[in-house]
Scaffold this motif. Structure first.
Motif, PDB file in Angstrom:
ATOM      1  N   GLN A  16      18.291  37.276  38.703  1.00  0.00           N
ATOM      2  CA  GLN A  16      17.913  37.124  40.102  1.00  0.00           C
ATOM      3  C   GLN A  16      18.287  38.350  40.922  1.00  0.00           C
ATOM      4  O   GLN A  16      17.576  38.740  41.847  1.00  0.00           O
ATOM      5  N   SER A  17      19.416  38.975  40.589  1.00  0.00           N
ATOM      6  CA  SER A  17      19.855  40.145  41.343  1.00  0.00           C
ATOM      7  C   SER A  17      19.090  41.402  40.951  1.00  0.00           C
ATOM      8  O   SER A  17      19.097  42.383  41.688  1.00  0.00           O
ATOM      9  N   GLY A  35      23.210  43.377  39.843  1.00  0.00           N
ATOM     10  CA  GLY A  35      21.958  44.044  39.552  1.00  0.00           C
ATOM     11  C   GLY A  35      22.068  45.010  38.393  1.00  0.00           C
ATOM     12  O   GLY A  35      23.144  45.240  37.833  1.00  0.00           O
ATOM     13  N   TRP A  70      15.722  41.519  40.141  1.00  0.00           N
ATOM     14  CA  TRP A  70      14.272  41.284  40.146  1.00  0.00           C
ATOM     15  C   TRP A  70      13.510  42.503  40.661  1.00  0.00           C
ATOM     16  O   TRP A  70      12.390  42.782  40.210  1.00  0.00           O
ATOM     17  N   GLN A  71      14.103  43.239  41.600  1.00  0.00           N
ATOM     18  CA  GLN A  71      13.411  44.416  42.114  1.00  0.00           C
ATOM     19  C   GLN A  71      13.242  45.471  41.030  1.00  0.00           C
ATOM     20  O   GLN A  71      12.177  46.085  40.897  1.00  0.00           O
ATOM     21  N   THR A  72      14.306  45.683  40.239  1.00  0.00           N
ATOM     22  CA  THR A  72      14.218  46.655  39.151  1.00  0.00           C
ATOM     23  C   THR A  72      13.217  46.204  38.102  1.00  0.00           C
ATOM     24  O   THR A  72      12.434  47.014  37.582  1.00  0.00           O
ATOM     25  N   HIS A  73      13.207  44.892  37.785  1.00  0.00           N
ATOM     26  CA  HIS A  73      12.249  44.385  36.811  1.00  0.00           C
ATOM     27  C   HIS A  73      10.819  44.590  37.308  1.00  0.00           C
ATOM     28  O   HIS A  73       9.933  44.996  36.534  1.00  0.00           O
ATOM     29  N   ALA A  74      10.583  44.308  38.590  1.00  0.00           N
ATOM     30  CA  ALA A  74       9.241  44.489  39.136  1.00  0.00           C
ATOM     31  C   ALA A  74       8.828  45.960  39.094  1.00  0.00           C
ATOM     32  O   ALA A  74       7.674  46.285  38.779  1.00  0.00           O
ATOM     33  N   MET A  75       9.779  46.850  39.406  1.00  0.00           N
ATOM     34  CA  MET A  75       9.466  48.275  39.365  1.00  0.00           C
ATOM     35  C   MET A  75       9.131  48.718  37.946  1.00  0.00           C
ATOM     36  O   MET A  75       8.195  49.504  37.727  1.00  0.00           O
TER      37      MET A  75
END
Length: 269
Positions: free
Chosen positions: A135-136, A71, A138-143
């Motif tokens: 893929q790891s 990530g 994706w949460q940071t990208h969405a944020m």
């Protein structure tokens, strides 16, 4: 082994082929795990038991550097390493890192290369490192997308508010502008006066906003790995963008103020 995966032996010894099933169990642990369970710093020689080791005791013979998680905000992973001879794992898979030039090889080509080495070895999947990282993270990208969207909305509301306030102030000061023009002030001087007053308010807002941003960045710096919480270039770009945007929002009311005539001021009021 440890040099292959980018780890450094900090103390003790690594695992070797001499650590067979008949020998006493040995283990190598990461520095973060050693600090957590032995903060006094004497993990070497300690005997431990792992949940996956079926009740067998292992003596810590080495400490290696930490392995970072996946990530965009990796953290050290508490890890331990056992000899495969002393702790066999059924269905163990092998991961390999391939460095190549040109296009990414298809699965069929890699499968044939594996079968050339061992016809009984099954090839599961392959993936580019960049794809694994995406893929790891994706949460940071969405944020980041959500925060960026709200930031643009906040900027649009700010510019709309600045324009509305300046338009209202100009409308309220039409008699003043008429008197100034009647006494010899030029239209350009009136427009510059409006812009100067807006710049003072903008400067006050930028100074207070920068102070809040510096304080907030201390709380948000954990979301980005190896990112400086105080980046002069980023702050300069943000402040410059806001200053230009605020000046642009105040420009139209200033032009309107510069076009006021004494007759218009008397007719309006």
């Amino acid at each position: 082994l440890f040099s292959v995966i980018g780890l450094t032996l900090l103390s003790g010894r690594p695992l070797s082929e001499n650590d067979t099933a008949e020998c006493p169990g040995v283990a190598v642990v990461s520095a973060s795990l050693a600090r957590k369970h032995w903060p006094e710093g004497n993990a070497l020689g300690k005997r431990v038991q792992f949940d996956t080791a079926e009740g067998r005791w292992y003596q810590i013979v080495g400490i290696v550097s930490d392995m970072q998680g996946l990530g965009s905000q990796p953290r050290p992973v508490d890890s331990f390493y056992l000899s495969l001879a002393q702790h066999p794992v059924p269905g163990l898979g092998i991961g390999m890192l391939l460095r190549m030039k040109g296009p990414f090889l298809p699965s069929e080509t890699l499968q044939k290369a594996v079968w050339n080495v061992d016809p009984n070895m099954q090839f599961f999947r392959h993936q580019a490192v960049a794809e694994t990282y995406e893929q790891s993270a994706w949460q940071t990208h969405a944020m980041v997308v959500v925060i960026g969207t709200f930031a643009l909305l906040a900027l649009a509301l700010t510019l709309g508010g600045i324009y509305a306030v300046n338009s209202f102030r100009v409308a309220q000061r039409v008699p003043e502008f008429g008197v100034r023009l009647a006494l010899g002030a030029t239209a350009a001087a009136v427009g510059v006066m409006v812009l100067r007053e807006n710049f003072r308010l903008t400067l006050l807002g930028l100074l207070s906003g920068t102070a809040v941003a510096v304080i907030s960045s201390l709380a948000l710096r954990g979301f980005l790995f190896s990112a400086a919480w105080l980046d002069p270039v980023a702050y300069f770009a943000a402040v410059s963008t806001m200053a230009l945007a605020c000046s642009g929002a105040a420009w139209l009311p200033a032009v309107r103020a510069s076009r006021v005539t004494p007759c218009e001021a008397l007719r309006t009021h």
